[in-house]
Design a protein around this motif. Structure first.
Motif, PDB file in Angstrom:
ATOM      1  N   SER A   1       0.834  -1.199   0.000  1.00  0.00           N
ATOM      2  CA  SER A   1       0.000   0.000   0.000  1.00  0.00           C
ATOM      3  C   SER A   1       0.867   1.246   0.000  1.00  0.00           C
ATOM      4  N   LEU A  27       2.514   1.597  -3.425  1.00  0.00           N
ATOM      5  CA  LEU A  27       1.565   2.035  -4.448  1.00  0.00           C
ATOM      6  C   LEU A  27       1.143   3.480  -4.219  1.00  0.00           C
ATOM      7  N   GLY A  36       2.160   6.921  -7.239  1.00  0.00           N
ATOM      8  CA  GLY A  36       1.257   7.699  -8.080  1.00  0.00           C
ATOM      9  C   GLY A  36       1.618   9.176  -8.127  1.00  0.00           C
ATOM     10  N   GLY A  81      -4.331   8.184  -4.219  1.00  0.00           N
ATOM     11  CA  GLY A  81      -4.978   7.100  -4.939  1.00  0.00           C
ATOM     12  C   GLY A  81      -5.783   6.182  -4.040  1.00  0.00           C
ATOM     13  N   LEU A 129      -7.400   1.950  -3.426  1.00  0.00           N
ATOM     14  CA  LEU A 129      -7.348   0.519  -3.695  1.00  0.00           C
ATOM     15  C   LEU A 129      -8.784   0.009  -3.730  1.00  0.00           C
ATOM     16  N   LEU A 162      -4.016   5.574   1.561  1.00  0.00           N
ATOM     17  CA  LEU A 162      -4.835   5.293   0.384  1.00  0.00           C
ATOM     18  C   LEU A 162      -6.302   5.176   0.778  1.00  0.00           C
ATOM     19  N   ASP A 196     -12.359   3.001 -11.938  1.00  0.00           N
ATOM     20  CA  ASP A 196     -11.068   3.637 -12.121  1.00  0.00           C
ATOM     21  C   ASP A 196     -11.214   4.980 -12.827  1.00  0.00           C
ATOM     22  N   ASP A 220      -9.024   7.391  -8.811  1.00  0.00           N
ATOM     23  CA  ASP A 220      -7.704   6.891  -9.178  1.00  0.00           C
ATOM     24  C   ASP A 220      -7.418   5.553  -8.464  1.00  0.00           C
ATOM     25  N   ARG A 233      -5.344   2.331  -7.896  1.00  0.00           N
ATOM     26  CA  ARG A 233      -3.993   1.841  -8.129  1.00  0.00           C
ATOM     27  C   ARG A 233      -3.942   0.321  -8.245  1.00  0.00           C
ATOM     28  N   ALA A 234      -4.828  -0.333  -7.501  1.00  0.00           N
ATOM     29  CA  ALA A 234      -4.771  -1.794  -7.447  1.00  0.00           C
ATOM     30  C   ALA A 234      -6.084  -2.304  -6.881  1.00  0.00           C
ATOM     31  N   GLY A 263      -2.276  -0.839 -13.625  1.00  0.00           N
ATOM     32  CA  GLY A 263      -2.612  -1.107 -12.223  1.00  0.00           C
ATOM     33  C   GLY A 263      -2.155  -2.502 -11.812  1.00  0.00           C
ATOM     34  N   TYR A 264      -2.504  -2.880 -10.598  1.00  0.00           N
ATOM     35  CA  TYR A 264      -2.111  -4.190 -10.095  1.00  0.00           C
ATOM     36  C   TYR A 264      -3.287  -4.915  -9.462  1.00  0.00           C
TER      37      TYR A 264
END
Lengths: 490, 490
Positions: free
Chosen positions: B192, B195, B199, B204, B206, B225, B246, B250, B252-253, B285-286
């Motif tokens: 976390s 990530l 950015g 961002g 999750l 996050l 998304d 934003d 990220r994952a 992203g992941y």
């Protein structure tokens, strides 16, 4: 028949979905497994019968697939050794950039002799006694010990530590005020965050010794606190300056190494011990006592922990990293009552707990007397090395002043001003790793820098100590007056 | 003579400074040690000869002091058992508030039966096999293994894990992309933060599953996050909604439990596996794949790890907490190459490394096949319990729908809307600890809440399972149509 492949279909993921029949799917899955490296060269495959049973398909389907893959060169079949992944199976897929080699640097990058501080002679780790303690501890442990534990650590370890620290270090410890952590750094991080959060307005500062470890200062900084250097002289840190420093800036605590200042090696003078505690007491601040090598003292009267003077204002921090091995990642804090809940609250949301089995093993190691025995043996060994160092200097470099030898695993050799850097560099070229005092100087430390070598006689294994000592003596600067004296004698 | 008190003067801090002669100082020091609890009741003191030798004072001085303290009631002397701290020595100083009892709550506070999720049957920890692996691992370990290690973890463990994860879970793992950590939570925290730092502008968010663990969401939040819930239905998380989410925020994952959604127990549908990977691939992203119980699958075709589909966009997270024991505090991440350095940089400044000896032991446990054997045994055991649960429900509560039974250590029992809370509460009153689905619902989860029980049949020890099952069946609501049906049949 029980063998390690009995549940191959379960332990090796084989995806039998996709186009074509079961046989096509099995062929594809096995080829993929070999190609990707999931089945590595030489790996023995299960018998066709057991794989068929595991996958719930016909034995002939598996046997035929094996035969085909042998024909294609993916597998090899030899009488008596079953079916294996072939030696010359098609190359493994690349899954990223070139491999970085894990592990330590190549042997030829490493120095021949290592006298840098920070760890004990790890070749002396008491493997047999530790394993025996692990066996007793794990055999006796209740089932719940294998579940999640308390952030404070195992009660067994805290109880034993309280007794041990009281007996050996004069610490006034209650198991409820002990928090086990994964190394000193974790403890310092938790304390810094707790102290930073506690203050009103601004994050405050921690006083640190003007010579110390940069990564300790970094931990404090990352927790949002500033650091203020406290000058270190021949009597340790000048704690009498704390009130004035505190008046100018908001000092929450002072991080000290009272038993054996790191790296200069001096014990904190009794007056300064008193001054430190008095400052903390009168301001509500704290002393963070880093007792990293308090167990290793070679004089008759050990210096007890500062914490014994005022358990409500001194946090005691001890570790197994020097007394046993850094690899254990076990350390402990004895906290003033007011700090217990804030520290545990932070630990609960992050690091949570250290491994319980190591904690139980250490508890048993302590309770059985194995820890005392190990320390006694190591004390003798380190003292002998210390004596050899002092003797070698007396014989071969009597002009070099050595200090900090009453305790610990390292000593300091004073050097002529301006020479430290070139001597450390020259020693490295000759395969001797050393640190100079300048490595440990805090950025804003007052006063002129001191040139010196921090010689960690505790670091090397026994067999490398004599060689390291010889390399050290050779690396020292010549006696400036020696040419004249020799001339006079001649 | 070697005994545990041979260096008493060193292991017990006795301060012989202060006013009066040596004898007065020794008396004062011993009284203080007893009074403060540093020498506890019943502790055997060293012989007067050995203490005298250690302290460098006359033997008679010690013998006289002992005699005086016996006379005063501090010590007791008995033929053949030496001198000990007396049973009725003056009370120990109070050093703080009343002791909090460490350890678990009193037995009578604990439920008789525990079917709450989060840990395996810890009574089945393979103590003997683990100790045997520890013995082999520590005997074979090089000395450097006892020093400080790499933040990524021991190379031995990463190499063995790479093979195991490829073989058993279809993970495409390179040892250089594996980072060993002290539990899933530590790994999630590091990811976390990495990530969040990666950015541009804002920290961002999750995406998390709309049902999951609140402390996982908290770890993400503490890293700065935000979290966005992704609806979970009968096919797992609706990953096809990731692109729209998304676009609005934003992301990220996405943190997913593809093999066995926690807590609803469903596997992620193949289309949704593809949708997840496609989103990550197209946006950079992941997917964070929490494979907490991937080893426990009871159907013929195991669901391989999502990571195998795209190792550059899926982070695989595995743990020994469910397969062996939470107490080990060992977990592992397989990272896309881009994330290796950022994660290690964060780990280096904080948690650093897990205990090396546990890591070496796990490596040996895996390499020797003991891990596979343990998993096989546990799989059989858990499957039997799962079958007993399903059978008991079929027999006694056929109106209760059970799901999530193909894998893992828990199942979900659906309840009539609005009844969950009272059923969980009533079960607790009867000594049965259960969690309802509502415990795991993300705060801003869309859609109506689902009433259900999360029944962790993996948690209790074997001997308590039948009782727990009986208590569970008794706690379930009656069949609303049963009275009528019974009536019809009568």
């Amino acid at each position: 028949m029980e063998n390690s492949w009995a549940t191959f279909g379960r332990d090796l993921h084989l995806d039998l979905t996709g186009p074509g029949g079961v046989r096509a799917a099995l062929l594809r899955a096995l080829r993929d497994a070999v190609r990707s490296g999931r089945l590595s060269t030489g790996t023995r495959l299960p018998s066709s019968r057991s794989l068929a049973a595991d996958l719930g398909i016909a034995r002939n389907t598996v046997a035929d697939s094996y035969a085909e893959l042998v024909a294609e060169g993916w597998l090899s079949a030899r009488q008596g050794s079953g079916t294996r992944v072939a030696e010359r199976a098609p190359a493994r897929d690349a899954t990223g950039p070139a491999r970085r080699t894990p592990g330590p640097a190549r042997p030829d990058d490493r120095p021949r002799f290592d006298l840098t501080p920070g760890r004990p002679d790890v070749s002396s780790f008491p493997r047999t006694a530790w394993l025996a303690a692990a066996r007793r501890a794990l055999t006796a442990a209740p089932s719940e010990a294998f579940g999640y534990g308390l952030p404070a650590g195992r009660p067994e370890l805290r109880a034993v530590l309280a007794d041990y620290l009281a007996r050996a270090r004069g610490v006034r410890a209650d198991p409820d005020r002990i928090v086990v952590c994964a190394g000193f750094m974790q403890g310092l991080g938790l304390l810094s965050r707790a102290l930073g959060a506690a203050g009103s307005g601004g994050a405050g500062r921690l006083a640190v010794e003007s010579y110390g470890l940069s990564f300790h200062r970094d931990v404090i900084t990352r927790a949002g606190l500033g650091t203020v250097p406290l000058t270190v002289d021949d009597h340790g840190a000048r704690t009498e300056e704390l009130p004035a420093l505190d008046a100018a800036r908001d000092i929450r605590a002072a991080l000290l190494t009272p038993a054996h200042q790191f790296p200069t090696g001096v014990p904190l003078h009794p007056d300064r011990r008193a001054a430190a505690v008095n400052w903390a007491r009168s301001t509500g601040g704290y002393i963070l006592e880093d007792d990293y090598d308090g167990e290793f003292r070679y004089d008759r009267q050990p210096v007890g922990a500062l914490q014994g003077l005022d358990p409500d204002h001194v946090v005691y921090l001890g570790t197994a990293s020097k007394s046993l091995a850094p690899a254990l990642r076990l350390a402990w804090m004895v906290l003033p009552d007011r700090l217990v809940d804030p520290v545990l609250a932070l630990k609960r949301t992050g690091e949570w707990q250290s491994g319980s089995l190591e904690q139980l093993t250490l508890a048993e190691f302590l309770a059985s007397g194995a820890y005392d025995r190990h320390l006694r043996g190591m004390r003798l060994r380190y003292r002998r090395r210390r004596d050899q160092l002092v003797q070698a200097l007396a014989d071969r470099a009597p002009h070099v002043h050595v200090s900090g030898i009453a305790a610990g695993l390292h000593a300091v050799l004073d050097l002529p001003p301006g020479t430290e850097r070139s001597i450390v560099q020259a020693a490295r070229w000759q395969g001797l790793a050393l640190e100079g005092l300048s490595t440990f100087r805090a950025p804003a430390a007052p006063g002129p820098p001191r040139d010196g070598l921090v010689v960690a006689y505790g670091t090397p294994p026994d067999h490398a100590f004599a060689g390291g000592l010889e390399a050290l003596v050779s690396a020292l600067p010549p006696d400036p007056g020696r040419g004249a004296a020799t001339g006079a004698r001649a």
